[in-house]
Design an enzyme around this catalytic site. Structure first.
Site, PDB file in Angstrom:
ATOM      1  N   HIS A 514      -9.568  -1.727  -4.568  1.00 28.71           N
ATOM      2  CA  HIS A 514     -10.101  -2.846  -3.574  1.00 28.71           C
ATOM      3  C   HIS A 514     -11.267  -3.691  -4.333  1.00 28.71           C
ATOM      4  O   HIS A 514     -12.174  -3.718  -3.890  1.00 28.71           O
ATOM      5  CB  HIS A 514     -10.717  -2.010  -2.344  1.00 28.71           C
ATOM      6  CG  HIS A 514      -9.808  -0.976  -1.733  1.00 28.71           C
ATOM      7  ND1 HIS A 514      -9.966   0.240  -0.820  1.00 28.71           N
ATOM      8  CD2 HIS A 514      -8.427  -1.195  -1.681  1.00 28.71           C
ATOM      9  CE1 HIS A 514      -8.806   0.701  -0.318  1.00 28.71           C
ATOM     10  NE2 HIS A 514      -8.052   0.027  -0.807  1.00 28.71           N
ATOM     11  N   HIS A 557     -11.726  -4.768   3.893  1.00 29.93           N
ATOM     12  CA  HIS A 557     -11.659  -6.308   3.401  1.00 29.93           C
ATOM     13  C   HIS A 557     -10.130  -6.259   2.928  1.00 29.93           C
ATOM     14  O   HIS A 557      -9.678  -7.592   2.656  1.00 29.93           O
ATOM     15  CB  HIS A 557     -12.453  -6.235   2.027  1.00 29.93           C
ATOM     16  CG  HIS A 557     -12.015  -5.391   0.962  1.00 29.93           C
ATOM     17  ND1 HIS A 557     -12.269  -4.016   0.318  1.00 29.93           N
ATOM     18  CD2 HIS A 557     -11.112  -5.941  -0.122  1.00 29.93           C
ATOM     19  CE1 HIS A 557     -11.393  -3.733  -0.563  1.00 29.93           C
ATOM     20  NE2 HIS A 557     -10.840  -4.861  -0.888  1.00 29.93           N
TER      21      HIS A 557
END
Length: 578
Positions: A514, A557
């Protein structure tokens, strides 16, 4: 253009009736389609950000060229078959090497999308929303207009939620979009429903106050729920299929754009500038190395260049273009055009690992408790600082002062596989920072990625605490008859020391893939690379649109936020250029 793509385009034309071949998006490996040509916009990267932006810009009548280093892998079951996805597969995956601060090679690879669709072609497909506080924090860093109010409508616009009720699942229609192009749904049936039920009972016992609910996108009231994914059920094949950015914004018959061209298996070497540091185009070459860098092709942009090669590749393109830290460019033999030390810095990811409990023999063949895998993480918990440290949270908040609004702080994935139940977890908002830089001017060389995971003491404290807590989950009353050994792996017993847990965590951890921050959107004096209009500092007509612009981690996100960011970015760019 391949026969496969020719066939697709013919199908698109037939399906729409009124379309002709000329009105379809061109997807090709043919260098000649772009070499020496002029487009309104050139986009580096056909991942989530690149395809979202290119789709929207071309829908407004702009000619857009997207250059993607990877191939079209949509034909490969490892991409389209959601349940057949293989972790660690090399299909559509750069698998970059990662290095320690002393230059030694780390034992794990960095997963990164390497085909059309980018990370959305290989990721875990989990979909849920961030909290309002997280998105609002982006604005407080000096980015006016980047907040929950402005981004939430883009989440709605991107999503097409498919109500598909299954045992133990549920949804809140008010926190989903229903008319977008990215499908979200629960699988049917849900995996390991018996284990999920037990997890829902056990987790609040260990993390007091954890709110078990139906829909993790409702972040105001829910912090633990069965997982929703970017998937859809294909009635023709009987398969659960991935819904990637390419499925949503490139392949669909209703997404064809006469002015959109995607050039696959080619990579962007660098951005071309005029004397005023206005981006005028890019140099590019085939990914297979058949053309030397000295013979690189050029394509020209009348309105602008957009870097969307991902958090790990956009910064290297900037550096090869002469934009970055002086010492980095000097070491690679590149003439510096703009001194921008933030390029490649501020890189961060979530350091993950897992603990395992041995399932009692009587339940090892019970597929409601454990199975051979499939869509991962059937129950996800987002644990706040108060739930992780119910008695001492205030002291930790004092330690991190202004970072209080970045809670929750742990993602906890409740899982099962083979003869074990297991939990994977990571700090959600790590303060540790690494970097990604080039070490040569050759675009075919991998960047040097130094993650520096778990370097910050607060990150280390979270890691130790959640690792201990995971054992308590398996040792709790709901699992009394199911678990034979709550401390199966690692073999650290209930009296294990913090030092033992931290050493084990560091030996087994990996990046959760990520990655954010390498081209951060924040003020230049704070290390930012792009301003709130996504313009690279010191340049004109050059933007960055990918996960790298997020200055810090968000709990969601991965997709919902990034589709929102990319959608808003396209509107910002259209406004900037009229």
């Amino acid at each position: 253009m391949s026969l496969l793509h020719g066939f697709r385009r013919a199908l698109f034309a037939l399906s729409l009736g009124l379309q002709t071949w000329a009105s379809c998006t061109i997807v090709t490996n043919d260098t000649a389609i772009a070499a020496g040509k002029v487009f309104d916009y050139i986009v580096a990267g056909a991942g989530l950000g690149g395809l979202t932006v290119a789709n929207k810009l071309s829908s407004q009548g702009n000619s857009v060229l997207v250059i993607e280093a990877g191939p079209d892998a949509s034909w490969n079951p490892e991409v389209f078959d959601a349940e057949g996805r293989l972790f660690g597969s090399k299909t559509c995956n750069w698998q970059y090497p990662a290095y320690g601060t002393n230059g030694t090679l780390l034992p794990w690879k960095v997963d990164s999308g390497a085909c059309i669709g980018g990370g959305t072609s290989i990721n875990g497909m989990v979909w849920y929303r961030p909290t309002k506080a997280e998105l609002d924090k982006i604005e407080t860093l000096g980015n006016p207009g980047w907040n929950w109010k402005s981004l939430e409508p883009y989440m709605v616009a991107a999503e097409r939620n498919i109500p598909q009720m299954a045992q133990g699942s549920g949804f809140d229609s008010s926190v989903h979009g229903h008319d977008g192009f990215i499908n979200t749904s629960f699988p049917k049936p849900l995996r390991i429903p018996g284990a999920v039920k037990l997890y829902k009972e056990a987790l609040p016992l260990v993390f007091p106050g954890l709110a078990i609910g139906d829909d993790l996108s409702n972040r105001e009231f829910v912090s633990s729920a069965s997982t929703m994914y970017t998937i859809w059920y294909d009635t023709v094949t009987g398969k659960i299929r991935r819904s990637s950015a390419a499925d949503g914004y490139l392949w669909g018959p209703d997404q064809q754009r006469a002015k959109l061209t995607v050039l696959a298996t080619h990579l962007v070497n660098k951005v071309l500038f005029d004397q005023d540091l206005t981006a005028t185009g890019v140099s590019f070459l085939p990914t297979n190395g058949s053309v030397p860098v000295s013979k690189a092709f050029k394509a020209h942009a009348a309105k602008g260049v957009i870097l969307s090669a991902g958090a790990l590749a956009s910064a290297p393109i900037l550096e090869r273009s002469g934009v970055g830290k002086t010492s980095t460019l000097r070491s690679a033999g590149i003439e510096q055009l703009i001194d921008l030390p933030g390029v490649g810095a501020n890189l961060n990811d979530q350091p993950g690992t897992a603990t395992y409990a041995l399932v009692s023999t009587a339940y090892q063949n019970d597929t409601s408790i454990t199975d051979d895998g499939g869509l991962f993480a059937p129950e996800i918990s987002l644990i706040s600082i108060d739930e992780l440290w119910p008695l001492t949270a205030r002291s930790h908040i004092k330690d991190i002062t202004s970072k209080e609004s970045l809670l929750p702080i742990v993602e906890f994935l409740a899982e099962a596989g083979g003869s074990t139940l297991y939990a994977a977890f990571w700090p959600l908002v790590p303060f540790s920072r690494g970097h990604v830089h080039i070490n040569s001017s050759n675009p075919l060389d991998h960047p040097v990625i130094v993650p520096r995971l778990l370097e910050d003491p607060f990150d280390a404290a979270i890691a130790v605490t959640v690792a201990r807590a995971s054992r308590a989950v398996f040792a709790s009353a709901p699992f009394k008859d199911i678990v034979a050994d709550a401390y199966y792996n690692p073999p650290i017993g209930p009296n294990g020391t913090d030092a033992a847990y931290l050493a084990w965590y560091r030996q087994t951890m990996f990046g959760a893939s990520h990655w954010v921050g390498a081209t951060a959107m924040m003020p230049r004096h704070l290390g930012g690379v792009v301003d709130y209009r996504l313009r690279v500092y010191g340049t004109n007509n050059l933007h960055v649109v990918d996960a790298g612009i997020l200055p810090f981690q968000l709990t969601a996100h991965m997709m919902s936020t990034l589709y929102a960011v990319a959608g808003r970015a396209a509107d910002v760019i259209l406004g900037a250029f009229g």
